[in-house]
Structure formats: structure tokens, C-alpha cells
Write an enzyme that holds these catalytic residues in place. Structure first.
Site, mmCIF file in Angstrom:
data_model
loop_
_atom_site.group_PDB
_atom_site.id
_atom_site.type_symbol
_atom_site.label_atom_id
_atom_site.label_comp_id
_atom_site.label_asym_id
_atom_site.label_seq_id
_atom_site.Cartn_x
_atom_site.Cartn_y
_atom_site.Cartn_z
ATOM 1 N N GLY A 102 13.943 12.551 7.210
ATOM 2 C CA GLY A 102 14.560 11.241 7.192
ATOM 3 C C GLY A 102 13.962 10.541 6.023
ATOM 4 N N CYS A 103 12.801 10.018 6.212
ATOM 5 C CA CYS A 103 12.481 9.044 5.224
ATOM 6 C C CYS A 103 11.318 8.250 5.721
ATOM 7 C CB CYS A 103 13.644 8.115 5.136
ATOM 8 S SG CYS A 103 14.766 8.470 6.464
ATOM 9 N N ILE A 104 10.601 7.691 4.750
ATOM 10 C CA ILE A 104 9.454 6.886 5.170
ATOM 11 C C ILE A 104 9.573 5.479 4.641
ATOM 12 C CG2 ILE A 104 7.795 8.655 5.621
ATOM 13 C CD1 ILE A 104 6.962 8.655 2.788
#
Lengths: 104, 410
Positions: A102-104
């Protein structure tokens, strides 16, 4: 890292149950992981799984839900019916791939 | 004369123009920055506008003031980037050729990606705060808001500044306490994530703060549709969340020019080599800031840390040397928690935020992964650091582009 018995073979998985090596994956393993989430794999499921594995082989990373809907023509709504809750994550797990970053 | 072209005059583009103008011989390299307008927005400040802490004049300045001497600023839209001919076509049809291109076109919100979001209620009882206009209108809406349910929804990940939704909620809790109606306002956070944040230890701390401040959290909530007439936010898995005031962080995407040029991924972010910041497709194209597809945070601090690596690599690329693989995903974020306090987190691709002291190990004065007043003052002071040091590409004392484990404990 741990080892799980999937479709009769010892398979290396991470803490969240994602396969560490996509080459260890077999369609039987997919069916077993899917069953664990209460899913019986249909033709549509396989279409998604094939797309995920192809994308991963080409690009080195599993596709996002957005990528899957674009690439297969299956709508987001239908993706949620096929793979309830988190279609991106669940499709990736069943396809024997890593957790989509996903992503941070 | 060789040409270095920078697309985007925001945090990343302006900073690179400053750094590279100093580093490159002006007799050999012309530098041009292209942006569509002359309005540089200090984006971290947008968070404070809905609460009346900042006003527009506190966060907007002319871009040209920060573009250094010896760099040309072209104010124009970008039509397409054509890496095959190493040129960029502007909105008026003119072409700018380049020898080296830096794509720093950032990210933007695209509310139209969620069904119904821009329908009935948009900018009436549905607002964003990622644009100046949205943040300003939300200010008036919060002033008027006497009672009911305020829902903050993140439409889809990734978003610019992943801590901003939490900060908004912490500040809303403080704001309504000040206003005297916190007991009549329900705060709800509907997020696609499975917790408050993406990294486990920070998520535990921030989730604890949300609970402490009585914010209800709806996790793994992937918004499918907004029924503006019925005031209902719906998810793909059939959940419904009623709202009186909806604060939305819509889908974030890269620039339309990147999209038109076919250089982006599904969300128009440019595939980028994660340690060198070179485009995966084109050897004379580099990417930095929010425009990349990297799994690092989309934040000004990240662009700042990338800037050091990119400066080295532009020089190496010009000399035909091997690029350094130094970018470690370093991010450093102040998280405003309300009532004059803030949390500071420092992390990278591989190491999650840890407690400790920053920037001087063991001394601070800032504390990592803990709430303090000093952190809040650090955040407020950062605006001046941004305009004066960061955009000018100057070093910020004691803060290195590579993350350090000194002064942290696990």
C-alpha cells in the site's frame, strides 16, 4: 518467516500468511488459501488470479485493485463480491504473491 | 548550452533549482522551471486553515521569489512530456527540449474518482482541506458547526502526508473543546487502513490518542459512494456511515501531464528507481517528491531528503558515472496532536518510527514517538525553515538525508 503445510507441501510464508516465493505456488494452494477465507474459486476468480500472477511476473509487484479492474474489466463492485473485505490483499494472497505495498 | 528542465515549482522543484544552480556551471547549463501558476503554497500549513490558526496569506507566496537568479521560470501548463525526443510540449504548443529532465509535478486530489463526492453537498457539507479553497471553505463550515457527526474519510491510499487525517481529527477535538461544544460533536475516522497508521508502533500510539480523544475509528473502510442527499458515506463491502459534515481526503493522483504522457502507473505516479530516483524507463529523466511511485511517504521532508541524493545523481549522470543508491526512504513528520502538543516521527523504508530524541541523540530537544510541547513549537517554527532554508536547498542543521538510529531505542 514460518512454514505452513499447504496442499500437502511445506510452503514458506510471512507472518501474515503471504507466500515468500511465488514459484512455490500451485493452483491447489490457491484453492486451499481461498477456502480458508470462505471462498470457492470460480472462473472469474481465476481470471483475477492469472492477471495478478502475470502482472507480478512482468513488473515484479502484484497489481492494485485499480490495476486489476483496469486490466481485467471486472468492476470494483464485483471485485468486492469475489474477494470480500480487501480484494487487493486477498487476491494477492491467493495468487501466492506478496502483500501489495500500500503505502506509508 | 545544455538544458536542464524541471517540471513543477513546488517544494521539490524549487529546491532542486536552488541546489543545481549552485552546482552546475552557468556557462554550460541553462536551468528552466515550468509551473502553471505563480502561487507557491506551503502545503503543511493547509491543515491549520480550517481551524483559523493560519490564513491564506500565511501559506501562499509568489513562486518566483524562491526561484534563484540564473534560473528561468516559465508559467505555463504542460501538455505532454515526450521522452523519446527529450522534449516537453507546453499548453500553447511550444516545445522545450531538454538534456536532463526532473519531474517534480507532485500529486493532486481527484474527487471525481469517488462516486457522488462532487455531487449534492460538495463544498456545502462536504469539504477537502488539501486545496487552499477547500481549506478556506471548511474554516467557515467548522465555525458554523454546532452539533452532529463529523466524519473524516480517506478515500484511497496512498495520500500525500499520511498523518494529516489524524492531525485534522486531533485538532478538531481541540477546536470543539475551545468552542465549548465538543460534547455535542461526534468525531469519526473512516480509513482504508487496518489501523491509525501504516507502521505498527506509531499506529499503536496514534490509535491510543484517537481513543483518548474519543474519536470513533472505522477501519478497512474503502469508500464506494457518497449519497449527498441522504448524507451517507458507503463502502464497497456494504457499510454505511452517516455524517452531518464530511471531510474527505479524495483519491490522490499524479499530474495530468504525466497521465497524458503515458509515463505514470494506475494513479499517474511515475515508476522510479527506489534508491537512485532515476525514472525506470528513461535514462535522462529523474523524479522526486510526490510525483514518484515509491513506497516512501508523500511529504515535503521526503522531497528534502531525496534532494541530496538527486543532486549527487544529476552530477553523476552528467559525468557519465554510476549513480549512487543512497535514498533510504527517510521521512520525518511532526504530527500535531492538539492542545499545543505534537508527536515527531522519523523513519525510512525499513525502519519504523522508534522512540528517542531528535535531532541530537540523547539530547533532543525534540522527542520521537511521544507527545511534547517542544514538538509543537518545532512544527510551528518549521514554516520559516521551509521558506528560508529548504526551498533555497540549504542544509538543515543536524538533520541528515539518511535516517540515523542514534538516539533511538527499540
Amino acid at each position: 518467516m514460518s512454514t505452513m503445510l499447504l496442499a500437502g507441501s511445506p510452503i514458506e510464508v510471512d507472518a501474515e500468511g503471504f507466500l515468500l516465493n511465488p514459484d512455490q505456488w500451485t493452483p491447489e494452494i490457491a484453492a486451499e488459501i481461498a477456502a480458508g477465507s470462505g471462498i470457492t474459486l470460480s472462473e472469474k476468480h481465476w481470471q483475477v488470479i492469472d492477471f495478478c500472477r502475470r502482472t507480478n511476473a512482468d513488473k515484479g509487484a502484484p497489481p492494485t485493485v485499480r490495476g486489476i479492474t483496469k486490466g481485467t474489466g471486472i468492476s470494483t463492485k464485483e471485485m468486492y463480491q469475489l474477494f470480500p473485505k480487501g480484494p487487493g490483499i486477498l487476491a494477492s494472497r491467493i495468487a501466492g504473491l506478496s502483500k501489495p505495498k500500500g503505502c506509508i | 548550452m545544455k538544458k536542464l528542465l524541471i517540471l513543477g515549482g513546488g517544494t521539490a522543484g524549487t529546491m532542486m533549482a536552488s541546489k543545481l544552480r549552485r552546482a552546475l556551471d552557468p556557462d554550460q547549463w541553462a536551468i528552466t522551471v515550468v509551473d502553471q501558476d505563480d502561487r507557491h503554497v506551503y502545503q503543511p500549513g493547509l491543515l491549520f486553515i480550517p481551524f483559523g490558526i493560519y490564513r491564506a496569506r500565511d501559506v501562499v507566496k509568489p513562486r518566483r521569489r524562491f526561484i534563484p537568479n540564473g534560473v528561468e521560470l516559465v508559467l505555463s501548463g504542460i501538455d505532454v512530456i515526450d521522452p523519446d525526443t527529450s522534449s516537453v510540449r507546453l499548453s500553447d504548443g511550444s516545445r522545450l527540449p531538454y538534456d536532463l529532465l526532473i519531474v517534480a509535478t507532485g500529486s493532486r486530489i481527484v474527487p471525481a474518482e469517488t462516486e457522488g463526492l462532487t455531487g449534492p453537498g460538495w463544498r456545502k457539507n462536504i469539504f477537502d482541506f488539501y486545496t487552499l479553497e477547500g481549506a478556506q471553505q471548511l474554516f467557515y463550515a467548522l465555525e458554523r458547526f454546532e452539533q452532529g457527526r463529523l466524519v473524516l474519510n480517506v478515500a484511497e491510499m496512498p495520500i500525500k502526508c499520511p498523518v494529516a487525517p489524524l492531525e485534522f481529527l486531533f485538532l478538531a477535538d481541540w477546536f470543539f473543546h475551545q468552542k465549548g461544544n465538543r460534547d455535542r460533536v461526534e468525531l469519526v475516522y473512516a480509513t482504508p487502513l487496518d489501523g491509525a497508521f501504516t507502521k505498527p508502533r506509531a499506529s499503536a500510539l496514534l490509535g491510543g490518542l484517537l481513543a483518548e480523544k474519543n474519536v470513533l475509528v472505522e477501519t478497512e473502510f474503502n469508500a464506494s459512494e457518497i449519497d449527498g442527499d441522504g448524507r451517507i458515506l458507503k463502502s464497497w463491502d456494504g457499510r454505511e456511515v452517516r455524517y452531518d459534515l464530511l471531510v474527505s481526503i479524495p483519491t490522490n493522483m499524479g499530474s495530468e501531464a504525466v497521465e497524458r504522457s503515458g509515463m505514470g502507473d494506475d494513479l499517474a505516479f511515475v515508476p522510479t528507481e527506489r534508491e537512485t530516483l532515476r525514472s525506470k524507463e528513461h535514462k535522462n529523466v529523474f523524479v522526486l517528491g510526490d510525483a514518484t511511485d515509491l513506497p516512501s511517504s508523500k511529504a515535503g521532508s521526503v522531497a528534502h531528503f531525496q534532494g541530496d541524493v538527486l543532486e549527487k545523481n544529476v552530477l553523476r549522470a552528467i559525468d557519465g558515472r554510476k549513480l549512487c543508491e543512497d535514498f533510504d526512504g527517510h521521512a520525518n513528520c511532526f504530527i500535531e496532536t492538539g492542545f499545543g502538543k505534537a508527536v515527531l516521527i522519523d523513519f525510512n523504508y525499513d525502519t519504523e518510527p522508534l522512540p528517542g530524541r531528535f535531532p541530537l541523540p540523547g539530547i533532543g530537544p525534540l522527542s520521537l514517538l511521544g507527545e511534547s510541547e517542544a514538538n509543537h513549537w518545532g512544527k510551528m517554527a518549521f514554516r520559516s525553515v521551509y521558506w528560508n532554508q529548504l526551498l533555497a536547498g540549504r542544509e538543515i542543521p543536524f538533520v541528515d538525508s539518511k535516517m540515523s538510529l542514534l538516539g533511538k531505542w527499540s
